[in-house]
Design a protein around this motif. Structure first.
Motif, short mmCIF file in Angstrom:
data_model
loop_
_atom_site.label_atom_id
_atom_site.label_comp_id
_atom_site.label_asym_id
_atom_site.label_seq_id
_atom_site.Cartn_x
_atom_site.Cartn_y
_atom_site.Cartn_z
N ALA A 32 -122.39 21.15 23.01
CA ALA A 32 -121.11 21.68 22.50
C ALA A 32 -120.75 22.97 23.24
O ALA A 32 -119.58 23.21 23.57
CB ALA A 32 -121.21 21.94 21.00
N HIS A 33 -121.74 23.80 23.51
CA HIS A 33 -121.49 25.03 24.26
C HIS A 33 -121.09 24.72 25.70
O HIS A 33 -120.16 25.33 26.24
CB HIS A 33 -122.74 25.93 24.24
CG HIS A 33 -122.94 26.65 22.94
ND1 HIS A 33 -123.45 26.04 21.83
CD2 HIS A 33 -122.68 27.93 22.58
CE1 HIS A 33 -123.52 26.91 20.84
NE2 HIS A 33 -123.05 28.07 21.27
N ARG A 36 -117.48 23.47 25.93
CA ARG A 36 -116.46 24.52 25.87
C ARG A 36 -116.40 25.31 27.18
O ARG A 36 -115.30 25.61 27.70
CB ARG A 36 -116.76 25.47 24.71
CG ARG A 36 -115.71 26.54 24.49
CD ARG A 36 -114.35 25.93 24.20
NE ARG A 36 -113.31 26.94 23.96
CZ ARG A 36 -112.02 26.76 24.20
NH1 ARG A 36 -111.59 25.60 24.67
NH2 ARG A 36 -111.15 27.71 23.96
N LEU A 122 -124.51 28.05 26.47
CA LEU A 122 -123.68 28.85 27.38
C LEU A 122 -122.59 29.60 26.62
O LEU A 122 -121.97 29.05 25.71
CB LEU A 122 -123.01 27.94 28.41
CG LEU A 122 -123.77 27.64 29.71
CD1 LEU A 122 -125.05 26.87 29.41
CD2 LEU A 122 -122.89 26.87 30.68
#
Lengths: 311, 616
Positions: A32-33, A36, A122
Motif C-alpha cells: 500500500a505504501h 502511493r 515507503l
C-alpha cells in the motif's frame, strides 16, 4: 519538499523484495505504501511506471493466489505484482540475482531497480526523492534514510556521498547492475552483499549517495536501554560475511585477526563462522581478491565505513 | 396531588426563577400563559402582574384547581397520561387566542411520556413562537451523587428524590429530551443550592465540608460541569426543528486518537511522523493534526503532506486549525476532538517504533482505565540538506536512556521524567472528568496534565521501548523557544498547583513516604528511626542486617575471638569473610544467628566481660 518533475528519459522502475516467512498483512501494508509512492512518482514524471516482484525463500510460499489477486486489484499504481517461489532459501544475493534474471525475461525495458526489505514502508515521496540523484550518471546507488532507527554511517553533508549503501532500501540504475553482473552470490548469503556491491560500484567509478530526504520505515525494535540486539543467527551470518569481506578486499591482516578471534571465541556462532571460512579455504571457494591497493575498502572497527555513533 | 406540592412563591425558588425567565424572554408580548401541571399555581398572580399575561393553569388535582379558581384564575383539569385528550383540552381553553408563553414546572419527572407531552406543547406553541419554561430537579446534584457513591439513596416525600418521580434528569438528559422534542434553549435561570434537601446526614464524611473526602470529591465534581450545586434546571426554550440523535456518539470508536501539534515549520519531520503512523502494526487509531497559527503557505504544505499519505491513513487524519492561544491550546482542541478510547500526543518531530500503538493496546487490555506509559529513549538530531536532497534531518548521537523505565509518582512530584510521546491517556479523563491542559502554562503543560490524570487513574508502565524523543542540535525546539525563567516559572506554578489540593496515592505509598521521612530525620535530625520491616522494606531490612553483621565482624569482640578461629582453621574449618552482598534476608538472618552463637563470638564476649570492655 519540492518535487522535481519530468526527469529526462524517465523509465520503468522495478522493485524487488525477498520474502522469508513474512506475514501477509505486513506485506500488504508495504505494498500500500509502495502503491502511493508509485502513484506520486509517476504523476510527477519521475518514473514512467512501477512494477513489483517478490522472491520467496520461505519453506512454504508466504503469499497465495487469493492474496496476490486482491493486492493487484487494490493497488493499480503498480503495473504488475509478481511472486516467484524459490523453493529454497537462496539468501539475499542469490535471491536478488534470481529476480533480476527473471525480470529480464518478464520485462524488456527498465531503467532502475529498487531493492527493499519486504517489511519496508515507503514515505509517499520516497521514490521521487530517491530518483533525484540519478540525473548524475556517475551515481551507482542511492540509499534511503530509515525510520525509526537511522543507519549511523557517516555521509557527506553537502554531497550525500557515503561509503556503501544498504539494500534495506536502495535504488540502483540498471546499467550499473548489468556492469557489475549483479550481486556476488557465490560469496555472500545474507549480509554484506550490499557492501560488496557498493564497493565494486565505487571501484568501477560510481558514487554511492545517501539521500536523507528519501524516508522509509523499516520495522526495527530496541532492547533494554536502547541497545540493538541482533540474534545469534544474524551474528553468525554477519561474522561469516566479515571474514569474507576482509579477504575479498585484500585485507588479509584483518581476515586473519578476525579468524583467530572467532576461532578462540566462547560463542558457538563465531566458532562456526571461523570453521566455515576454513572449509571454504580448503575447498578453494574463497572469492578472488580485489581492491589490492585499498582504493575503496574501509574497515573501521567492526564497520565498513566511519559511523557517526554506535547503536 | 396533595398539599405536599403547595409551595409558596419566592423570588429565589423555582417559581421566582420561572417568572424571571418569562420576564427576560417577553418578546411574545401579551397573550395567554399556559401553566401545564400547575399544581396550586402559586406564580399565577406574578405572571399576571409582572409579566402581563393571562394565566391559565392545567392540572389533574381538583384541590389545586379549586384554589386557582378561588383566586380568580382559570384552572382546567388535564390528564397528561393521555396527550391527545390533553391537547384537545388545551386547544379548547385557548379558543383561538394568542399563546404568548407556557411553563411545565417540576412535572416531567412525574410522567413516563415526557417526549410526547413536549411534542404536543410544541404544536401548540409553534404558531405564535411561544416560549416554554421548563423546570426539572437535578439528580446529579452532588449531595445525591456523593451519597449514592457510598450506597445511600434516600427517597423523600418531595424534593430531589421525591418518591413519586418516575424519571430522573441530569443536564445532558434534559437538554437531549428537549432538543429531540423540538425545543431549543434560549436562556437559563437554574436554582442553585449548596445544600439540597438531600444534604443529610450532615456529618456523613462525604457531605461534611470539613473532610478531605468531601473536598476531593467536590473538586473533581466541580471540574466536570457547573451542575454540582444546581437543584433544579430552569430553562427557556423556543420551538424549532426536532434534532433527534444530534448528540449521539458514533458506536465504533478507534482504540487511540493521536494528537499531533504542528506549526507547519517542520514539514519534513511531520512527514516522518505520518510515516511512523501508517507503518504501525496496529492501525486501530485516528490522527488529529492540530495546525497552530498556520500561515497560508504552511497550511497548504501541511495539507499536502496529509494528502500525500495513502488512502487508508488519509481517511483517518483530520486537520484542525487553531489560530489562538499558547502551545497548550492545540492540545485541548485535539483532545476535545478525539474519538478514541485513549489519546496520545505525538508532536511533529517525534519518532515512534512500529509497535507504539500495539503496545499501548496491550497495556490497556491489562490495565483498563490507567494512564499508559511505555519506555522511551532520546536521540540528538540536526537539520541537513545535501546538494541533491530536500530539507531533512539526521541523527548524530546514540540512544540515551534518559527517562526511568517505570513511572514513579514521587519522582514526578519533583520534576517531569516522562516525555509525552511515551504516554496514552484515557479519553474519559478529559471528556468525562474534564481534566484539561492548563493553558496558563506555556511549557511543561504535559507534566501538569500527567500529574492530574496519574493521581486519579494511576499509571501502567511497561519497559518496552516504543518511541524516540528527538533532541535538537542547531534547530528550534521548545527548549530554545522559551527562556529558562519561563520554564522555571511554569515549574513553580505546577508545584503550587500540586500543593493546592488533596492527592490520591497508590497502595504502598505510605512505606515510600516513611522512607523519605526516615532519611530526612537521619540526615537532619540524626535520628536513626525504627528498624525496617522485613516484608514492607525488604531491601532496607537486608541492608540493615548486612550493616549489623559487618559491624560485628569489625568489632573488638570479634577480634578478641581470633584465637578460636585459629584453632578452627587448624582443624580444617577456615573462616572467610562472608559474601554479604549476595545473601538474601533469610540467609542473612541465619548468618547473624550463627555468628552470635559461634565459639569465637562467645569467647570474645567472655574475655571482654572480664576485662571490662566498652563498645562491642
Amino acid at each position: 519538499m519540492s518535487i522535481k518533475k519530468n526527469r529526462q528519459n524517465a523509465g520503468h522502475l522495478r522493485v524487488h523484495s525477498v520474502l522469508y516467512g513474512n506475514e501477509q498483512n505486513r506485506v500488504e501494508q508495504s505494498i500500500a505504501h509502495l502503491n502511493r509512492a508509485a502513484d506520486l512518482a509517476v504523476a510527477a514524471g519521475v518514473f514512467k511506471s512501477v512494477s513489483l516482484a517478490y522472491g520467496d525463500s520461505s519453506p512454504r510460499a508466504c503469499l497465495d493466489d487469493e492474496f496476490l489477486g486482491a493486492v493487484r486489484k487494490a493497488h493499480p499504481a503498480i503495473t504488475r505484482i509478481d511472486h516467484l517461489f524459490f523453493d529454497g532459501n537462496l539468501g539475499s544475493a542469490k535471491g536478488h540475482n534470481t529476480l533480476i534474471v527473471d525480470a529480464q525475461v518478464q520485462e524488456t525495458e527498465w531503467e532502475a531497480l529498487l531493492i527493499m526489505n519486504p517489511d519496508v514502508m515507503l514515505a509517499p515521496d520516497a521514490l521521487i526523492e530517491l530518483a533525484r540523484p540519478l540525473d548524475d550518471p556517475h551515481v551507482g546507488m542511492v540509499e534511503a534514510r530509515q525510520l525509526p532507527i537511522e543507519h549511523p554511517k557517516e555521509y557527506h553533508k553537502l554531497t550525500g556521498e557515503t561509503g556503501w549503501a544498504t539494500t534495506a532500501c536502495a535504488l540502483i540504475p540498471m546499467n550499473v547492475i548489468r556492469e557489475l553482473d549483479g550481486f556476488d552470490q557465490e560469496t555472500f548469503f545474507l549480509y554484506c552483499d550490499d557492501v560488496d556491491f557498493s564497493w565494486r560500484a565505487r571501484l568501477a567509478g560510481y558514487r554511492i549517495i545517501y539521500q536523507p530526504s528519501a524516508v522509509v520505515f523499516h520495522d526495527k525494535r530496541l532492547g533494554a536501554n536502547g541497545q540493538w540486539a541482533p540474534t545469534s543467527s544474524e551474528q553468525y551470518y554477519s561474522a561469516e560475511a566479515a571474514l569474507l569481506m576482509a579477504y575479498k578486499f585484500s585485507r588479509k591482516d584483518i581476515a586473519e585477526r578476525l579468524l583467530k578471534s572467532f576461532a578462540a571465541s566462547d560463542l558457538p556462532h563465531l566458532r562456526k563462522a571461523a570453521n566455515e571460512f576454513d572449509r571454504r579455504m580448503e575447498e578453494g571457494r574463497l572469492p578472488k581478491q580485489i581492491d589490492v591497493k585499498g582504493a575503496v575498502a574501509e574497515f573501521v572497527g567492526d564497520y565498513y565505513t566511519k559511523h557517526r555513533y554506535s547503536l | 396531588m396533595s398539599s405536599n406540592y403547595d409551595n409558596p412563591f419566592y423570588h429565589d425558588n423555582v417559581y421566582g426563577h420561572v417568572v424571571r425567565l418569562l420576564q427576560d424572554h417577553s418578546a411574545g408580548g401579551q397573550g395567554l400563559h399556559l401553566d401545564i401541571g400547575c399544581g396550586f399555581g402559586r406564580m399565577a398572580e406574578h405572571v399576571r402582574d409582572h409579566v402581563g399575561r393571562e394565566y391559565i393553569g392545567f392540572d389533574r388535582d381538583d384541590e389545586a384547581l379549586a384554589s386557582l379558581n378561588e383566586r380568580g384564575f382559570v384552572g382546567i383539569a388535564l390528564d397528561l397520561a393521555d396527550p391527545v385528550a390533553a391537547e384537545a383540552a388545551i386547544t379548547a381553553a385557548v379558543a383561538g387566542r394568542k399563546v404568548a408563553s407556557l411553563s411545565i414546572i417540576d412535572t416531567l419527572e412525574h410522567v413516563y411520556n415526557g417526549a410526547e407531552i413536549l411534542a404536543m406543547l410544541r404544536r401548540i406553541a409553534l404558531n405564535s413562537a411561544a416560549v416554554l419554561v421548563v423546570s426539572v430537579p437535578n439528580v446529579a446534584h452532588r449531595d445525591v451523587g456523593f451519597k449514592l457513591a457510598f450506597g445511600k439513596w434516600d427517597y423523600t416525600d418531595t424534593g430531589l428524590l421525591d418518591i413519586t418521580h418516575v424519571r430522573f434528569f441530569s443536564e445532558s438528559l434534559v437538554h437531549s429530551l428537549l432538543l429531540s422534542s423540538g425545543w431549543h434553549l434560549i436562556g437559563e435561570n437554574n436554582v442553585t443550592l449548596d445544600k439540597s434537601d438531600q444534604h443529610f446526614p450532615a456529618l456523613h464524611p462525604v457531605l461534611a465540608e470539613g473532610t478531605p473526602l468531601h473536598d476531593h470529591l467536590a473538586r473533581l465534581r466541580d471540574g466536570v460541569d457547573r451542575c454540582a450545586r444546581i437543584n433544579q434546571f430552569v430553562g427557556a426554550y423556543l420551538p424549532g426543528p426536532s434534532l433527534r440523535g444530534a448528540d449521539e456518539v458514533p458506536d465504533v470508536a478507534p482504540f487511540l486518537s493521536v494528537v499531533t501539534r504542528t506549526q507547519g515549520k517542520r514539514i519534513d519531520t511531520l512527514r516522518d511522523v505520518l510515516l511512523c503512523l501508517s507503518a504501525q502494526t496496529s492501525q486501530d487509531f485516528e490522527v488529529c493534526v492540530i495546525g497552530h497559527k498556520l500561515s497560508h503557505e504552511a497550511q497548504l504544505a501541511v495539507e499536502r503532506v496529509i494528502d500525500d499519505t495513502h488512502a487508508d491513513l488519509r481517511r483517518r487524519v483530520r486537520l484542525i486549525r487553531v489560530d489562538h492561544g499558547t502551545r497548550t491550546t492545540p492540545l485541548n482542541v485535539g483532545f476535545r476532538a478525539a474519538r478514541g478510547n485513549y489519546v496520545a500526543i505525538l508532536d511533529d518531530d517525534d519518532i515512534v517504533l512500529g509497535h507504539w500503538v500495539e503496545e499501548f493496546k496491550r497495556l490497556a487490555a491489562a490495565n483498563p482505565g490507567r494512564v499508559l506509559r511505555s519506555a522511551n529513549v532520546a536521540q540528538t538530531w540536526q537539520p541537513v540538506k545535501t546538494g541533491v536532497s530536500s530539507r531533512s534531518v539526521r541523527s548524530i548521537g546514540s540512544f540515551e536512556a534518559c527517562y526511568p523505565v517505570k513511572f514513579d509518582f514521587f519522582q514526578h512530584l519533583v520534576e517531569n521524567a516522562t516525555p509525552p510521546v511515551s504516554l496514552a491517556f484515557p479519553r474519559a479523563c478529559f471528556h468525562d472528568l474534564k481534566i484539561e491542559f492548563d493553558e496558563t502554562l506555556t511549557t511543561t503543560e504535559d507534566w501538569d496534565f500527567l500529574m492530574r490524570t496519574a493521581e486519579i487513574c494511576g499509571v501502567a508502565s511497561d519497559g518496552e521501548i516504543t518511541s524516540i524523543y528527538r533532541k535538537w542540535d542547531n534547530a528550534e525546539s521548545s527548549y530554545t523557544a522559551h527562556s529558562i525563567e519561563e520554564w522555571q516559572t511554569n515549574h513553580y506554578a505546577i508545584w503550587r498547583k500540586l500543593d493546592a489540593k488533596p492527592i490520591l496515592l497508590e497502595p504502598g505509598s505510605a512505606t515510600r513516604i516513611r522512607h523519605l521521612v526516615h532519611d530526612w530525620n537521619r540526615r537532619y535530625l540524626a535520628a536513626p528511626g525504627p528498624q525496617p520491616d522485613p516484608h514492607l522494606d525488604a531491601t532496607q531490612y537486608e541492608n540493615a542486617l548486612r550493616e549489623e553483621i559487618h559491624n560485628l565482624l569489625h568489632s573488638r569482640t570479634w577480634r578478641v575471638g581470633a584465637p578460636m578461629r585459629g584453632l578452627a582453621a587448624m582443624a580444617g574449618r577456615r573462616w572467610t569473610y562472608p559474601m554479604l552482598w549476595a545473601m538474601n534476608g533469610p540467609q542473612l538472618e541465619r548468618y547473624l544467628s550463627t555468628l552470635r552463637s559461634s565459639r569465637s563470638w562467645r569467647f570474645g564476649t567472655w574475655v571482654r566481660a572480664r576485662v571490662g570492655a566498652g563498645n562491642a
